[in-house]
Write an enzyme that holds these catalytic residues in place. Structure first.
Site, PDB file in Angstrom:
ATOM      1  N   GLN A 100       0.845  -1.193   0.000  1.00  0.00           N
ATOM      2  CA  GLN A 100       0.000   0.000   0.000  1.00  0.00           C
ATOM      3  C   GLN A 100       0.881   1.245   0.000  1.00  0.00           C
ATOM      4  O   GLN A 100       0.384   2.358  -0.058  1.00  0.00           O
ATOM      5  CB  GLN A 100      -0.872   0.034   1.259  1.00  0.00           C
ATOM      6  CG  GLN A 100      -1.807  -1.143   1.407  1.00  0.00           C
ATOM      7  CD  GLN A 100      -2.480  -1.130   2.762  1.00  0.00           C
ATOM      8  OE1 GLN A 100      -3.512  -0.515   2.958  1.00  0.00           O
ATOM      9  NE2 GLN A 100      -1.885  -1.803   3.723  1.00  0.00           N
ATOM     10  N   HIS A 120      -1.442   1.571  -4.229  1.00  0.00           N
ATOM     11  CA  HIS A 120      -1.781   2.995  -4.112  1.00  0.00           C
ATOM     12  C   HIS A 120      -0.846   3.890  -4.921  1.00  0.00           C
ATOM     13  O   HIS A 120      -0.717   5.072  -4.637  1.00  0.00           O
ATOM     14  CB  HIS A 120      -1.809   3.406  -2.638  1.00  0.00           C
ATOM     15  CG  HIS A 120      -2.892   2.705  -1.864  1.00  0.00           C
ATOM     16  ND1 HIS A 120      -2.941   2.651  -0.490  1.00  0.00           N
ATOM     17  CD2 HIS A 120      -3.982   2.024  -2.294  1.00  0.00           C
ATOM     18  CE1 HIS A 120      -4.010   1.963  -0.111  1.00  0.00           C
ATOM     19  NE2 HIS A 120      -4.646   1.560  -1.186  1.00  0.00           N
TER      20      HIS A 120
HETATM   21  P1  NAD Z   1      -1.583   2.690   8.800  1.00  0.00           P
HETATM   22  O1  NAD Z   1      -0.905   3.949   9.229  1.00  0.00           O
HETATM   23  O2  NAD Z   1      -3.051   2.604   8.819  1.00  0.00           O
HETATM   24  O3  NAD Z   1      -1.031   1.488   9.706  1.00  0.00           O
HETATM   25  C1  NAD Z   1       0.322   1.279   9.951  1.00  0.00           C
HETATM   26  C2  NAD Z   1       0.433   0.183  10.996  1.00  0.00           C
HETATM   27  O4  NAD Z   1       1.802  -0.120  11.139  1.00  0.00           O
HETATM   28  C3  NAD Z   1      -0.097   0.585  12.373  1.00  0.00           C
HETATM   29  O5  NAD Z   1      -1.034  -0.375  12.824  1.00  0.00           O
HETATM   30  C4  NAD Z   1       1.165   0.601  13.260  1.00  0.00           C
HETATM   31  O6  NAD Z   1       0.929   0.075  14.542  1.00  0.00           O
HETATM   32  C5  NAD Z   1       2.091  -0.281  12.503  1.00  0.00           C
HETATM   33  N1  NAD Z   1       3.514   0.048  12.658  1.00  0.00           N
HETATM   34  C6  NAD Z   1       4.079   1.271  12.574  1.00  0.00           C
HETATM   35  N2  NAD Z   1       5.422   1.154  12.684  1.00  0.00           N
HETATM   36  C7  NAD Z   1       5.678  -0.164  12.872  1.00  0.00           C
HETATM   37  C8  NAD Z   1       6.875  -0.904  13.056  1.00  0.00           C
HETATM   38  N3  NAD Z   1       8.079  -0.328  13.077  1.00  0.00           N
HETATM   39  N4  NAD Z   1       6.779  -2.242  13.232  1.00  0.00           N
HETATM   40  C9  NAD Z   1       5.553  -2.855  13.227  1.00  0.00           C
HETATM   41  N5  NAD Z   1       4.397  -2.200  13.037  1.00  0.00           N
HETATM   42  C10 NAD Z   1       4.460  -0.865  12.858  1.00  0.00           C
HETATM   43  O7  NAD Z   1      -1.021   2.350   7.342  1.00  0.00           O
HETATM   44  P2  NAD Z   1      -1.580   1.373   6.209  1.00  0.00           P
HETATM   45  O8  NAD Z   1      -2.224   0.178   6.804  1.00  0.00           O
HETATM   46  O9  NAD Z   1      -0.484   1.244   5.233  1.00  0.00           O
HETATM   47  O10 NAD Z   1      -2.764   2.153   5.473  1.00  0.00           O
HETATM   48  C11 NAD Z   1      -2.846   3.511   5.278  1.00  0.00           C
HETATM   49  C12 NAD Z   1      -2.390   4.159   3.976  1.00  0.00           C
HETATM   50  O11 NAD Z   1      -1.180   4.810   4.226  1.00  0.00           O
HETATM   51  C13 NAD Z   1      -2.052   3.364   2.779  1.00  0.00           C
HETATM   52  O12 NAD Z   1      -3.039   3.630   1.866  1.00  0.00           O
HETATM   53  C14 NAD Z   1      -0.716   3.953   2.217  1.00  0.00           C
HETATM   54  O13 NAD Z   1      -0.895   4.297   0.870  1.00  0.00           O
HETATM   55  C15 NAD Z   1      -0.530   5.171   3.007  1.00  0.00           C
HETATM   56  N6  NAD Z   1       0.806   5.608   3.456  1.00  0.00           N
HETATM   57  C16 NAD Z   1       1.972   5.192   2.875  1.00  0.00           C
HETATM   58  C17 NAD Z   1       3.197   5.591   3.385  1.00  0.00           C
HETATM   59  C18 NAD Z   1       4.444   5.110   2.718  1.00  0.00           C
HETATM   60  O14 NAD Z   1       4.483   4.943   1.507  1.00  0.00           O
HETATM   61  N7  NAD Z   1       5.509   4.861   3.495  1.00  0.00           N
HETATM   62  C19 NAD Z   1       3.277   6.415   4.503  1.00  0.00           C
HETATM   63  C20 NAD Z   1       2.058   6.849   5.089  1.00  0.00           C
HETATM   64  C21 NAD Z   1       0.852   6.415   4.552  1.00  0.00           C
END
Ligand code: NAD
Length: 251
Positions: A100, A120
């Site tokens: 994602q 995404h």
């Molecule tokens: P989310 O923020 O909903 O969930 C992230 C999950 O990861 C949380 O439950 C959190 O507890 C867990 N987490 C965070 N750091 C962690 C770690 N070091 N180890 C283990 N678990 C950890 O994100 P999602 O489920 O990807 O969905 C939301 C949307 O966010 C997606 O559509 C995506 O496109 C977008 N997004 C992407 C990025 C990226 O490309 N890096 C950054 C922010 C959001």
């Protein structure tokens, strides 16, 4: 639920693994996720696709954000979680990775493009919404100085937008189809760093489990389908992968 050792055994034996990642796999690379405290939603409101195409003010808001996160995005490097998945592929075990994320770090870890589905989209490209011309984001962002207008296509004057899927925008058909195919083929399906709250993406692990795959979830917080999983590890991905690599080393 199976034990860590049993999960490691399944990974050693399987050549039909699919991994599904969310923002949580990139937090250890310095990119904030959406829903954790300090995450993106606590600082910014999402600009929907409809707002973006209809309002110059919304477009400027989106580009200002991009400017603010530019340095963080540029400095981010793949971490132990990304390399864990890349090593599954090196060992011939990975059917594919469904992500994602839009940050491009899986690709930077050395995973080949044909093994990656970006549900995404990607923020490593900027596209014209009218003629689909592709731009290097750095070149577009460089032009945004002072009281800037939102960037337009050099060829047709169309609106430029990061090649990511915004709320209200249709999911990319090919990516969805590929993700569905891989999910159906999976014998082991591993979720890493997703709150599993965004649909339709979050439905993939449920489909895999229903098809009889072993479902593992590695996430810091509980997810709505933990009870449905075969193995759950609640903790940091990097630390887990470093420990787990030793357990599967002879696989
Ligand atoms: P989310 O923020 O909903 O969930 C992230 C999950 O990861 C949380 O439950 C959190 O507890 C867990 N987490 C965070 N750091 C962690 C770690 N070091 N180890 C283990 N678990 C950890 O994100 P999602 O489920 O990807 O969905 C939301 C949307 O966010 C997606 O559509 C995506 O496109 C977008 N997004 C992407 C990025 C990226 O490309 N890096 C950054 C922010 C959001």
């Amino acid at each position: 639920m199976i034990t860590l050792e049993e999960f490691a055994g399944a990974i050693r034996e399987s050549r039909e693994i699919v991994v599904f990642t969310g923002a949580g796999i990139s937090t250890e690379s310095g990119i904030p996720d959406f829903r954790s405290p300090g995450g993106i939603w606590s600082r910014y409101r999402p600009v929907t696709f409809q707002e973006y195409v209809s309002s110059e003010e919304s477009r400027i808001e989106a580009w200002k954000r991009r400017l603010e996160t530019r340095e963080t995005d540029k400095n981010a490097k793949p971490n132990a979680g990304h390399y864990f998945i890349q090593s599954l592929n090196e060992k011939g075990k990975l059917i594919g990775l469904i992500t994602q994320n839009v940050d491009g770090l899986h690709s930077e870890s050395g995973l080949p493009d044909e093994k990656i589905v970006e549900l995404h989209g990607s923020n490593r490209r900027v596209l014209c919404l009218k003629c689909a011309k592709s731009y290097d984001p750095d070149k577009v962002v460089e032009r945004l100085v002072g009281r800037f207008a939102s960037p337009k296509c050099d060829d047709c004057g169309g609106i430029l937008k990061s090649a990511t899927i915004s709320f209200g925008q249709a999911m990319p058909e090919r990516a969805m189809r590929q993700a569905q195919e891989w999910t159906e083929q999976a014998r082991v399906f591993i979720v890493m760093g997703s709150s599993l709250q965004v649909q339709p993406a979050a439905s993939f692990p449920v489909v895999a489990r229903r098809n009889g795959a072993l479902l593992a979830i590695i996430n810091r917080e509980p997810t709505p389908i933990d009870d449905y999983a075969s193995f759950v590890h609640q903790g940091a991905i990097g630390e887990f992968c470093r420990r787990f690599n030793a357990l599967i080393a002879d696989g």
